[in-house]
Scaffold this motif. Structure first.
Motif, PDB file in Angstrom:
ATOM      1  N   THR A 237      10.044  23.196  18.488  1.00 59.15           N
ATOM      2  CA  THR A 237       8.984  23.354  17.491  1.00 59.15           C
ATOM      3  C   THR A 237       8.871  24.798  17.001  1.00 59.15           C
ATOM      4  O   THR A 237       8.244  25.049  15.968  1.00 59.15           O
ATOM      5  CB  THR A 237       7.619  22.910  18.061  1.00 59.15           C
ATOM      6  OG1 THR A 237       7.310  23.693  19.220  1.00 59.15           O
ATOM      7  CG2 THR A 237       7.642  21.435  18.447  1.00 59.15           C
TER       8      THR A 237
ATOM      9  N   HIS B 296       3.458  14.234  27.937  1.00 59.62           N
ATOM     10  CA  HIS B 296       2.715  14.857  26.841  1.00 59.62           C
ATOM     11  C   HIS B 296       3.020  16.353  26.764  1.00 59.62           C
ATOM     12  O   HIS B 296       3.303  16.885  25.684  1.00 59.62           O
ATOM     13  CB  HIS B 296       1.210  14.648  27.060  1.00 59.62           C
ATOM     14  CG  HIS B 296       0.345  15.482  26.160  1.00 59.62           C
ATOM     15  ND1 HIS B 296       0.267  15.294  24.809  1.00 59.62           N
ATOM     16  CD2 HIS B 296      -0.481  16.536  26.438  1.00 59.62           C
ATOM     17  CE1 HIS B 296      -0.555  16.175  24.270  1.00 59.62           C
ATOM     18  NE2 HIS B 296      -1.024  16.943  25.250  1.00 59.62           N
TER      19      HIS B 296
ATOM     20  N   ASP C 155       6.239  17.564  25.368  1.00 60.08           N
ATOM     21  CA  ASP C 155       6.153  17.705  23.908  1.00 60.08           C
ATOM     22  C   ASP C 155       5.510  19.032  23.528  1.00 60.08           C
ATOM     23  O   ASP C 155       5.956  19.724  22.617  1.00 60.08           O
ATOM     24  CB  ASP C 155       5.340  16.555  23.299  1.00 60.08           C
ATOM     25  CG  ASP C 155       6.195  15.329  23.012  1.00 60.08           C
ATOM     26  OD1 ASP C 155       7.428  15.413  23.163  1.00 60.08           O
ATOM     27  OD2 ASP C 155       5.634  14.281  22.640  1.00 60.08           O
ATOM     28  N   VAL C 156       4.438  19.386  24.244  1.00 58.72           N
ATOM     29  CA  VAL C 156       3.700  20.611  23.933  1.00 58.72           C
ATOM     30  C   VAL C 156       4.570  21.855  24.092  1.00 58.72           C
ATOM     31  O   VAL C 156       4.486  22.783  23.282  1.00 58.72           O
ATOM     32  CB  VAL C 156       2.438  20.722  24.831  1.00 58.72           C
ATOM     33  CG1 VAL C 156       1.773  22.091  24.668  1.00 58.72           C
ATOM     34  CG2 VAL C 156       1.448  19.608  24.496  1.00 58.72           C
TER      35      VAL C 156
ATOM     36  N   LYS D  19       2.619  16.288  16.904  1.00 60.11           N
ATOM     37  CA  LYS D  19       3.285  17.160  17.882  1.00 60.11           C
ATOM     38  C   LYS D  19       3.497  18.550  17.295  1.00 60.11           C
ATOM     39  O   LYS D  19       3.226  19.563  17.952  1.00 60.11           O
ATOM     40  CB  LYS D  19       4.621  16.547  18.284  1.00 60.11           C
ATOM     41  CG  LYS D  19       5.490  17.449  19.154  1.00 60.11           C
ATOM     42  CD  LYS D  19       6.821  16.784  19.467  1.00 60.11           C
ATOM     43  CE  LYS D  19       7.759  17.734  20.200  1.00 60.11           C
ATOM     44  NZ  LYS D  19       9.052  17.088  20.538  1.00 60.11           N
TER      45      LYS D  19
ATOM     46  N   TRP E 292       3.355  10.602  14.871  1.00 60.88           N
ATOM     47  CA  TRP E 292       3.339  11.246  16.179  1.00 60.88           C
ATOM     48  C   TRP E 292       4.077  12.579  16.139  1.00 60.88           C
ATOM     49  O   TRP E 292       3.639  13.563  16.744  1.00 60.88           O
ATOM     50  CB  TRP E 292       3.961  10.336  17.247  1.00 60.88           C
ATOM     51  CG  TRP E 292       3.094   9.196  17.688  1.00 60.88           C
ATOM     52  CD1 TRP E 292       3.352   7.862  17.563  1.00 60.88           C
ATOM     53  CD2 TRP E 292       1.813   9.283  18.336  1.00 60.88           C
ATOM     54  NE1 TRP E 292       2.318   7.110  18.092  1.00 60.88           N
ATOM     55  CE2 TRP E 292       1.365   7.956  18.576  1.00 60.88           C
ATOM     56  CE3 TRP E 292       1.004  10.344  18.739  1.00 60.88           C
ATOM     57  CZ2 TRP E 292       0.159   7.672  19.199  1.00 60.88           C
ATOM     58  CZ3 TRP E 292      -0.213  10.063  19.357  1.00 60.88           C
ATOM     59  CH2 TRP E 292      -0.622   8.749  19.583  1.00 60.88           C
ATOM     60  N   GLU E 293       5.202  12.625  15.414  1.00 63.86           N
ATOM     61  CA  GLU E 293       5.959  13.868  15.292  1.00 63.86           C
ATOM     62  C   GLU E 293       5.157  14.924  14.535  1.00 63.86           C
ATOM     63  O   GLU E 293       5.200  16.112  14.867  1.00 63.86           O
ATOM     64  CB  GLU E 293       7.292  13.606  14.591  1.00 63.86           C
ATOM     65  CG  GLU E 293       8.301  12.845  15.428  1.00 63.86           C
ATOM     66  CD  GLU E 293       8.766  13.619  16.645  1.00 63.86           C
ATOM     67  OE1 GLU E 293       8.800  14.861  16.584  1.00 63.86           O
ATOM     68  OE2 GLU E 293       9.085  12.985  17.679  1.00 63.86           O
TER      69      GLU E 293
END
Length: 323
Positions: free
Chosen positions: A35, A26, A29-30, A72, A68-69
């Protein structure tokens, strides 16, 4: 692979948060630095997609992967309590790219007094901003509290580093070469202690005022100092553990590399190699350390203040630990 994108659950992590492995996946991803390059249009589209899902107005054909993306992206950029964008250098996804600069600086060999103070100040300034940007913000807090925390953390970092360095210089039994080697490890105790102090001071208001506790529907049940203590304690532990692999492993690796013919032949490669080593160690250490505890903490109502048992019939409540 078939279960790579399970059925989407709004507001819930994609991976099981009861295990370290699930939390690690998880938080990978964070902290995903990709991103950081999300466009404003992509962010708005992601937020709208999630809003449509929540309202039940989602158009057909949207896959679990897209949902989900979208979540995120939103979680990486938008603060869960304030709903505002987090400034890029202070996002968890920006911690490694921007923080590597200060980590590399902390580990530079043969630093003078001024250099040591500068890098400790810069590192704790960045840590303070990250702590503030990713705090539990369910309650407003005077800016003066954060200023006090910042001054205290920077003073602690510089004080510890300077004191340890002064003790080392007085250690007559160490040869100059050994002193230089030991000096490379001084940043760890200084940063670890100061980062812990940084977290406690920057979030001290949570301990005195409490943080919001919610039910499984997200409804605020009340404010708890007990939950705040648990949140700040776990975050402080994370901040103490985080610098260990970042500030201990690179000096060991660099000491070995410095003995190679390659570095002797190309001394200018020392700094870029050290920066690369620091980046890799930082990139691996960050998600592993923050995965020690879940971000959203479950707590039994009996472990909270007595008034909570009168406010709700639910046995389990939740609060945002912050990062």
């Amino acid at each position: 692979m078939a279960n790579k994108y399970p059925p989407f659950v709004f507001g819930q992590p994609r991976f099981d948060q009861s295990s370290f492995q699930g939390r690690l996946r998880h938080f990978l991803d964070v902290v995903d630095p990709r991103t950081l390059f999300t466009s404003e249009r992509k962010l708005k589209d992601s937020v709208k997609l999630l809003d449509d899902f929540k309202k039940g107005t989602l158009v057909s054909g949207v896959s679990n992967k897209e949902l989900w993306e979208a979540q995120k992206i939103k979680q990486a950029i938008i603060h869960p309590d304030t709903g505002e964008k987090i400034f890029m250098p202070f996002r968890m996804s920006g911690f490694v790219p921007f923080g590597t600069i200060t980590v590399t600086g902390l580990l530079l060999p043969s630093q003078g007094f001024a250099q040591m103070i500068f890098w400790q100040w810069l590192n704790q300034s960045h840590n303070a901003c990250v702590n503030y940007a990713n705090r539990n913000a369910s309650k407003p807090t005077p800016t003066s509290r954060f200023v006090q925390g910042y001054v205290g953390a920077v003073s602690a970092a510089i004080g510890i580093a300077v004191s340890l360095n002064a003790l080392l210089q007085k250690a007559d039994k160490f040869s100059p070469a050994k002193k230089m080697m030991v000096q490379r490890f001084i940043p760890y105790p200084a940063v670890a202690c100061a980062s812990t102090i940084n977290t406690v001071l920057m979030r001290n208001h949570e301990l005195t005022e409490g943080i919001e506790v919610v039910d499984d529907k997200g409804n605020v049940v009340g404010t708890s100092k007990i939950a705040a203590k648990k949140a700040v304690t776990q975050t402080a532990i994370t901040r103490f553990v985080l610098p260990a692999p970042i500030l201990v492993i690179p000096p060991i690796i660099m000491t070995a590399i410095e003995k190679t013919d390659f570095i002797r032949k190309f001394p200018k490669m020392h700094l870029p190699i050290q920066a690369m080593v620091c980046t890799v160690c930082f990139g691996l250490a960050l998600p592993a350390s923050i995965a020690l505890f879940p971000q959203i903490i479950e707590i039994d109502v009996t472990n909270l203040e007595p008034e909570f048992r009168e406010k709700t019939s639910r046995q389990t409540l939740f609060f945002n630990k912050g990062l």
